[in-house]
Design a protein around this motif. Structure first.
Motif, mmCIF file in Angstrom:
data_model
loop_
_atom_site.group_PDB
_atom_site.id
_atom_site.type_symbol
_atom_site.label_atom_id
_atom_site.label_comp_id
_atom_site.label_asym_id
_atom_site.label_seq_id
_atom_site.Cartn_x
_atom_site.Cartn_y
_atom_site.Cartn_z
ATOM 1 N N ARG A 146 0.000 -4.923 -8.467
ATOM 2 C CA ARG A 146 0.072 -3.493 -8.135
ATOM 3 C C ARG A 146 0.938 -3.266 -6.889
ATOM 4 N NH1 ARG A 146 0.152 1.953 -8.834
ATOM 5 N NH2 ARG A 146 -0.724 3.007 -7.021
ATOM 6 N N SER A 147 0.813 -4.160 -5.884
ATOM 7 C CA SER A 147 1.596 -4.004 -4.657
ATOM 8 C C SER A 147 3.079 -4.285 -4.877
ATOM 9 C CB SER A 147 1.056 -4.932 -3.559
ATOM 10 O OG SER A 147 1.194 -6.284 -3.941
ATOM 11 N N LYS A 202 -2.472 2.804 -11.017
ATOM 12 C CA LYS A 202 -3.625 2.470 -10.178
ATOM 13 C C LYS A 202 -4.920 2.433 -10.983
ATOM 14 C CE LYS A 202 -4.420 7.227 -8.598
ATOM 15 N NZ LYS A 202 -4.565 8.101 -7.399
ATOM 16 N N TRP A 207 -2.267 -10.081 -0.595
ATOM 17 C CA TRP A 207 -2.943 -10.306 -1.880
ATOM 18 C C TRP A 207 -2.464 -11.594 -2.528
ATOM 19 C CZ3 TRP A 207 -7.022 -7.880 -1.481
ATOM 20 C CH2 TRP A 207 -7.102 -6.557 -1.060
ATOM 21 N N ASP A 257 4.183 -4.469 4.040
ATOM 22 C CA ASP A 257 4.177 -4.963 2.664
ATOM 23 C C ASP A 257 2.862 -5.692 2.393
ATOM 24 O OD1 ASP A 257 4.708 -5.856 0.171
ATOM 25 O OD2 ASP A 257 6.461 -7.071 0.701
ATOM 26 N N LYS A 258 1.954 -5.078 1.619
ATOM 27 C CA LYS A 258 0.647 -5.653 1.353
ATOM 28 C C LYS A 258 0.670 -6.711 0.257
ATOM 29 C CE LYS A 258 -2.088 -1.696 2.908
ATOM 30 N NZ LYS A 258 -3.134 -0.718 2.571
ATOM 31 N N SER A 259 1.809 -6.874 -0.404
ATOM 32 C CA SER A 259 1.866 -7.891 -1.460
ATOM 33 C C SER A 259 1.636 -9.275 -0.890
ATOM 34 C CB SER A 259 3.228 -7.831 -2.165
ATOM 35 O OG SER A 259 4.278 -8.137 -1.257
ATOM 36 N N PRO A 276 4.388 -0.844 -7.855
ATOM 37 C CA PRO A 276 3.493 0.328 -7.835
ATOM 38 C C PRO A 276 3.926 1.432 -8.795
ATOM 39 C CG PRO A 276 4.872 0.270 -5.871
ATOM 40 C CD PRO A 276 5.101 -1.018 -6.579
#
Length: 669
Positions: free
Chosen positions: A280-281, A289, A228, A223-225, A284
């Motif tokens: 965005r994360s 994008k 960021w 999970d890249k949220s 999505p």
């Protein structure tokens, strides 16, 4: 239904944090260069702003003669101030003058300075008070500064004439951009301290939240949220040092202003791409994008402008960036409404927190542009946003792990029960083994010396039997008997210590009268005390009763009193006293003997550190009496302490908890 309480909480929090502080009840405005404070009440309004109409002169000097006076509003910029050949513009110099009228001279006043672009000197009644940066008529001759110093006033007068010379060649807006506050020194410092404290609170909360999410990402990189959001939090937490109390500007030298100001603007510009990447994360499917690429590109473009151009240029572009951010905020709000309509997980909580963050950011943008005159509150908006994200994450984690917890609950309970049993058994075994080792160590150590002594005496008698007469043999046998008696006493004490520590000593508690018990102990020690002609006073009242083990209680006084007698000189005194404490009985044994050396006191009650020495008449001891006293008192959850001065005496104080007794008191016969 589950979201109503969090949403209500966030709304209330945002209302408290997002609003600007209320105006002071006493806020007169300067008119035509004069601020009338003759009815100023320091008790109800300790701080007052110097806002209003100030006299203004173009340049760094006040002309000797002027055809007419010109005025400018403070706080505000001088950019649109009319000059004979047009408007003043942002770059240039100017001089402000204000006369403050006071009813009576006031001691210990101070000024809290605000934003003044970007260097100034301030005078009071013609005397230079302070300067900030280096004032000059050209860009090369000046040094900018953004410090907000506290300036102490050294004049006591009914009339305060302030003159402020300002030069600016580094910012698009010049002049006194924020309010200046006047008040007593202590109140000014208190206001500054509160501002700094709040800044650190906001920084700590936001930075730790960012650090937490950064660690969370490294633990679960799917999970890249998290990463960021972490960078976004850290960026805005650092930005708090550039606004409000301007901490970074305060601690750095003015010659680095250009670089610090670039970092200030970069922390603002980079917030947009970081927030876009975070959004965005999270969503999505709804946040295309291409929009994300556009917002990141906008942030990167203006970041390059800040890095590559001087302040007078990039500040013009920052105004364009602020307008773009305003439009993007509207886009983000529409996106949140769409996500709520699509019932995306966490969308409601995210939207509530985002609203407060956007409003706070918008406030800071308008404040920076001098469109409104409030305080910087972006970090407070960030706190509201962080609360919403915390609650949202808690719901996500709760939904993800609830079924797993149900499946593991039974097994975990069995493991916990078994682990608890094993831990308890291990603890009992370790405690028993420790007590056994301690007991064996003590017995081995303390019996070696007396047994060696007895063996030496017996060998002496055996080897020299023919040369010794009966009296000599009887004397040596008496020494062996005394040594054996001391060893038996030591063994009995060690056994009692071991039993008390292990909890296996049976306590036969009963209600006893204290005074006769202590008198019984004194009777046993009478011969020792009488040989030194000691004055012993038992000040315990006759009707005091306690619920204790009679033998153990007597053992406490036997050891304390025998120690006191041992270290008293001939003619000294011993006093036994009592005082009643809440739910406890407290006793003291005080003597006027030779006292205890300071270095011996820490080890008095320890069995590992043997604290023993000869008495005033060369009396010896085992060194275990006080450890036994400590163990007895500890068994009753009591306390013991010692105070001593060499050659002046010692005082032992101990207390034993006692329940309140409602039985009638009787005088013992």
């Amino acid at each position: 239904m589950r979201l109503r309480v969090p949403v209500f909480f966030l709304l209330l929090l945002g209302a408290i944090l997002g609003c600007s502080p209320p105006h002071a009840p006493y806020s007169p405005k300067a008119k035509q260069g004069i601020l009338d404070l003759r009815d100023w009440d320091l008790k109800t309004s300790p701080l007052v702003s110097l806002d209003g109409e100030w006299e203004f002169f173009n340049g760094l000097e006040i002309p000797a003669k002027t055809s007419s006076k010109t005025y400018i509003h403070v706080p505000g910029s001088w950019n649109q101030f009319p000059l004979p050949n047009g408007e003043h513009g942002g770059e240039g110099t100017g001089t402000y003058r204000l006369t403050v009228l006071l009813g009576n001279p006031i001691k210990d006043l101070a000024l809290q300075m605000g934003d003044i672009s970007t260097a100034y000197k301030i005078y009071l009644n013609g005397k230079l008070l302070a300067d900030n940066g280096v004032v000059g008529g050209t860009k090369d001759s000046m040094t900018p500064s953004y410090k907000h110093p506290i300036i102490l006033l050294d004049a006591e007068s009914k009339e305060l004439n302030f003159v402020i010379e300002v030069s600016n060649f580094y910012h698009i807006t010049g002049g006194i951009r924020k309010s200046i506050f006047l008040g007593p020194i202590l109140d000014i410092f208190e206001s500054k301290k509160q501002e700094i404290s709040l800044g650190w609170v906001v920084f700590g909360a936001t930075f730790l939240m960012g650090l937490y999410h950064l660690i969370l990402f490294f633990m679960r990189r799917v999970d890249k949220s998290a990463i960021w959001f972490a960078f976004f939090c850290i960026d805005l937490s650092i930005r708090g040092f550039f606004t409000g109390s301007v901490f970074i500007y305060e601690i750095t030298q003015d010659k680095y202003w250009v670089y610090i100001h670039k970092l200030d603007l970069l922390s603002f510009v980079l917030a947009l791409p970081l927030f876009s990447l975070f959004l965005r994360s999270l969503f999505p499917e709804d946040f295309h994008k291409h929009f994300n690429t556009a917002f990141v590109s906008v942030g990167a473009f203006f970041a390059l402008i800040v890095l590559l151009t001087p302040a007078t240029e990039y500040m013009w572009y920052i105004q364009i960036f602020q307008a773009i951010v305003g439009l993007i905020i509207v886009f983000f709000l529409v996106l949140m409404i769409y996500c709520i309509f699509k019932k995306r997980e966490g969308a409601v909580l995210f939207a509530v927190g985002a609203v407060f963050l956007f409003l706070a950011t918008l406030n800071d943008i308008l404040n920076q542009a001098l469109i409104i005159k409030t305080r910087y509150i972006a970090n407070w908006g960030l706190l509201s946003f962080l609360f919403s994200q915390t609650i949202m994450l808690s719901f996500r984690f709760s939904n993800a792990f609830v079924r797993l917890e149900e499946l593991q609950r039974s097994l975990e309970q069995k493991v916990l029960d078994r682990t608890s049993q094993l831990e308890e058994a291990k603890h009992v075994a370790e405690e028993a083994n420790s007590m056994k080792d301690t007991f064996i160590s003590l017995v081995t150590h303390d019996l070696r010396s007396p047994i060696t002594t007895i063996m030496g005496i017996l060998q002496l008698i055996e080897n020299d039997y023919e040369q010794l007469d009966d009296m000599s043999i009887k004397e040596w046998l008496k020494r062996a008997e005394n040594t054996s008696s001391q060893s038996l006493e030591m063994i009995a004490t060690l056994l009692d210590l071991n039993r008390l520590k292990s909890g296996s000593f049976p306590m036969d508690n009963s209600l006893i009268y204290v005074f006769p018990e202590v008198e019984g102990v004194l009777a046993k020690l009478w011969a020792q005390a009488n040989s030194k002609k000691l004055d012993i006073r038992n000040s315990i009242p006759n009707d005091i009763r306690m619920n204790v083990d009679r033998a153990l209680f007597s053992e406490i006084f036997v050891n304390l009193l025998s120690n006191a007698i041992k270290f008293c000189r001939e003619g000294d005194s011993i006093e036994i006293d009592f005082s009643s404490k809440p739910n406890a009985m407290e006793f003291t044994v005080k003597d006027s003997g030779i006292g205890i050396p300071k270095e011996m006191i820490p080890g008095l009650f320890s069995t590992e550190i043997r604290s023993t020495r000869l008495g005033t008449n060369k009396e010896s001891g085992t060194g275990l009496g006080l450890p036994l006293v400590y163990s007895i008192i500890s068994a009753y959850h009591g306390r013991i302490s010692v105070e001593s001065q060499e050659q002046k005496g010692s005082k032992f104080t101990f207390s034993i908890p006692q329940p309140l007794l409602d039985l009638p008191r009787l005088n013992p016969a």
